[in-house]
Design a protein around this motif. Structure first.
Motif, PDB file in Angstrom:
ATOM      1  N   ALA A  17     -15.382 -16.585  30.924  1.00 28.26           N
ATOM      2  CA  ALA A  17     -14.481 -16.548  30.468  1.00 28.26           C
ATOM      3  C   ALA A  17     -14.173 -15.397  29.868  1.00 28.26           C
ATOM      4  O   ALA A  17     -12.935 -14.802  30.154  1.00 28.26           O
ATOM      5  CB  ALA A  17     -13.779 -17.666  29.007  1.00 28.26           C
ATOM      6  N   ALA A  18     -14.985 -14.657  28.989  1.00 26.65           N
ATOM      7  CA  ALA A  18     -14.825 -13.761  28.407  1.00 26.65           C
ATOM      8  C   ALA A  18     -14.597 -12.695  29.837  1.00 26.65           C
ATOM      9  O   ALA A  18     -14.192 -11.225  29.584  1.00 26.65           O
ATOM     10  CB  ALA A  18     -15.851 -13.152  27.590  1.00 26.65           C
ATOM     11  N   ILE A  19     -15.602 -12.861  30.915  1.00 26.53           N
ATOM     12  CA  ILE A  19     -15.557 -11.664  32.569  1.00 26.53           C
ATOM     13  C   ILE A  19     -14.412 -11.917  32.840  1.00 26.53           C
ATOM     14  O   ILE A  19     -14.295 -10.744  33.758  1.00 26.53           O
ATOM     15  CB  ILE A  19     -17.127 -12.114  32.890  1.00 26.53           C
ATOM     16  CG1 ILE A  19     -18.252 -11.960  31.806  1.00 26.53           C
ATOM     17  CG2 ILE A  19     -16.565 -11.071  34.161  1.00 26.53           C
ATOM     18  CD1 ILE A  19     -18.404 -10.004  31.924  1.00 26.53           C
ATOM     19  N   THR A  20     -13.567 -13.016  33.160  1.00 25.92           N
ATOM     20  CA  THR A  20     -12.744 -13.442  33.738  1.00 25.92           C
ATOM     21  C   THR A  20     -11.414 -12.470  33.090  1.00 25.92           C
ATOM     22  O   THR A  20     -11.125 -12.112  33.353  1.00 25.92           O
ATOM     23  CB  THR A  20     -12.237 -14.401  34.012  1.00 25.92           C
ATOM     24  OG1 THR A  20     -13.625 -14.905  34.516  1.00 25.92           O
ATOM     25  CG2 THR A  20     -10.811 -15.252  34.733  1.00 25.92           C
ATOM     26  N   TRP A  21     -11.346 -12.402  31.378  1.00 22.13           N
ATOM     27  CA  TRP A  21     -10.482 -11.940  30.864  1.00 22.13           C
ATOM     28  C   TRP A  21     -10.617  -9.973  30.978  1.00 22.13           C
ATOM     29  O   TRP A  21      -9.610  -9.552  30.902  1.00 22.13           O
ATOM     30  CB  TRP A  21     -10.272 -12.338  29.352  1.00 22.13           C
ATOM     31  CG  TRP A  21      -9.145 -12.336  28.215  1.00 22.13           C
ATOM     32  CD1 TRP A  21      -9.947 -10.610  27.642  1.00 22.13           C
ATOM     33  CD2 TRP A  21      -8.238 -11.911  28.371  1.00 22.13           C
ATOM     34  NE1 TRP A  21      -8.689  -9.845  26.817  1.00 22.13           N
ATOM     35  CE2 TRP A  21      -7.183 -10.949  27.571  1.00 22.13           C
ATOM     36  CE3 TRP A  21      -7.149 -12.800  29.379  1.00 22.13           C
ATOM     37  CZ2 TRP A  21      -6.205 -10.844  27.719  1.00 22.13           C
ATOM     38  CZ3 TRP A  21      -5.923 -12.596  29.215  1.00 22.13           C
ATOM     39  CH2 TRP A  21      -5.452 -11.833  28.010  1.00 22.13           C
ATOM     40  N   ILE A  22     -11.775 -10.138  30.754  1.00 24.23           N
ATOM     41  CA  ILE A  22     -12.055  -7.957  30.853  1.00 24.23           C
ATOM     42  C   ILE A  22     -11.456  -7.746  32.349  1.00 24.23           C
ATOM     43  O   ILE A  22     -11.121  -6.951  32.337  1.00 24.23           O
ATOM     44  CB  ILE A  22     -13.632  -7.974  30.130  1.00 24.23           C
ATOM     45  CG1 ILE A  22     -13.590  -8.588  29.329  1.00 24.23           C
ATOM     46  CG2 ILE A  22     -14.197  -6.352  30.609  1.00 24.23           C
ATOM     47  CD1 ILE A  22     -15.412  -8.512  28.866  1.00 24.23           C
ATOM     48  N   ALA A  23     -11.845  -8.442  33.430  1.00 22.85           N
ATOM     49  CA  ALA A  23     -11.443  -7.856  34.436  1.00 22.85           C
ATOM     50  C   ALA A  23     -10.133  -8.168  34.802  1.00 22.85           C
ATOM     51  O   ALA A  23      -9.529  -7.259  35.481  1.00 22.85           O
ATOM     52  CB  ALA A  23     -11.971  -9.019  35.886  1.00 22.85           C
ATOM     53  N   ALA A  24      -9.012  -9.360  34.474  1.00 24.90           N
ATOM     54  CA  ALA A  24      -7.938  -9.436  34.285  1.00 24.90           C
ATOM     55  C   ALA A  24      -7.136  -8.236  34.160  1.00 24.90           C
ATOM     56  O   ALA A  24      -5.723  -8.186  34.331  1.00 24.90           O
ATOM     57  CB  ALA A  24      -7.534 -10.802  34.288  1.00 24.90           C
ATOM     58  N   GLY A  46     -18.449 -13.931  36.210  1.00 25.01           N
ATOM     59  CA  GLY A  46     -18.459 -14.678  35.170  1.00 25.01           C
ATOM     60  C   GLY A  46     -19.440 -15.804  35.504  1.00 25.01           C
ATOM     61  O   GLY A  46     -20.189 -16.293  34.711  1.00 25.01           O
ATOM     62  N   LEU A  47     -18.678 -16.823  37.170  1.00 28.95           N
ATOM     63  CA  LEU A  47     -19.765 -18.523  36.776  1.00 28.95           C
ATOM     64  C   LEU A  47     -21.412 -17.983  37.505  1.00 28.95           C
ATOM     65  O   LEU A  47     -21.702 -18.558  36.765  1.00 28.95           O
ATOM     66  CB  LEU A  47     -18.514 -18.683  38.285  1.00 28.95           C
ATOM     67  CG  LEU A  47     -17.787 -19.361  37.284  1.00 28.95           C
ATOM     68  CD1 LEU A  47     -16.430 -19.698  38.822  1.00 28.95           C
ATOM     69  CD2 LEU A  47     -17.750 -20.418  36.842  1.00 28.95           C
ATOM     70  N   CYS A  48     -20.892 -16.904  38.055  1.00 27.18           N
ATOM     71  CA  CYS A  48     -22.138 -16.420  38.711  1.00 27.18           C
ATOM     72  C   CYS A  48     -23.760 -16.273  37.416  1.00 27.18           C
ATOM     73  O   CYS A  48     -24.236 -16.757  37.196  1.00 27.18           O
ATOM     74  CB  CYS A  48     -22.321 -15.210  39.648  1.00 27.18           C
ATOM     75  SG  CYS A  48     -21.847 -15.141  41.311  1.00 27.18           S
TER      76      CYS A  48
END
Length: 81
Positions: A17-24, A46-48
């Motif tokens: 979730a953190a990686i997705t938020w940062i990328a978005a 993030g899932l990987c």
């Protein structure tokens, strides 16, 4: 064992979730397909990494179970002499 797996899933999910938020958030001003692509690739990354974290916790649980079984096996052995 279930405790470690649960911790791994929770920790991996938070990381994803953190990686997705940062990328978005980087593409938030652009909007449209740039935002969609950033969110998609952020979620994939993030899932990987989250999956690797969860796998690490699962391996810890298996290792802990093997150690517990080995100790139990040694204490149950009959004394010779």
């Amino acid at each position: 064992m279930n405790k470690h797996i649960l911790h791994g899933v929770v920790c991996g999910g938070l990381f994803a979730a953190a990686i997705t938020w940062i990328a978005a958030s980087d593409a938030m001003t652009e909007g449209g397909l740039a935002l969609l692509a950033s969110a998609f690739f952020g979620l994939a990354a993030g899932l990987c990494i989250g999956g690797l974290i969860a796998a690490n916790f699962a391996m810890l649980a298996i290792e802990e179970k093997e150690t517990t079984e080995a100790v139990a096996h040694r204490t149950e052995a009959p004394a010779t002499a």
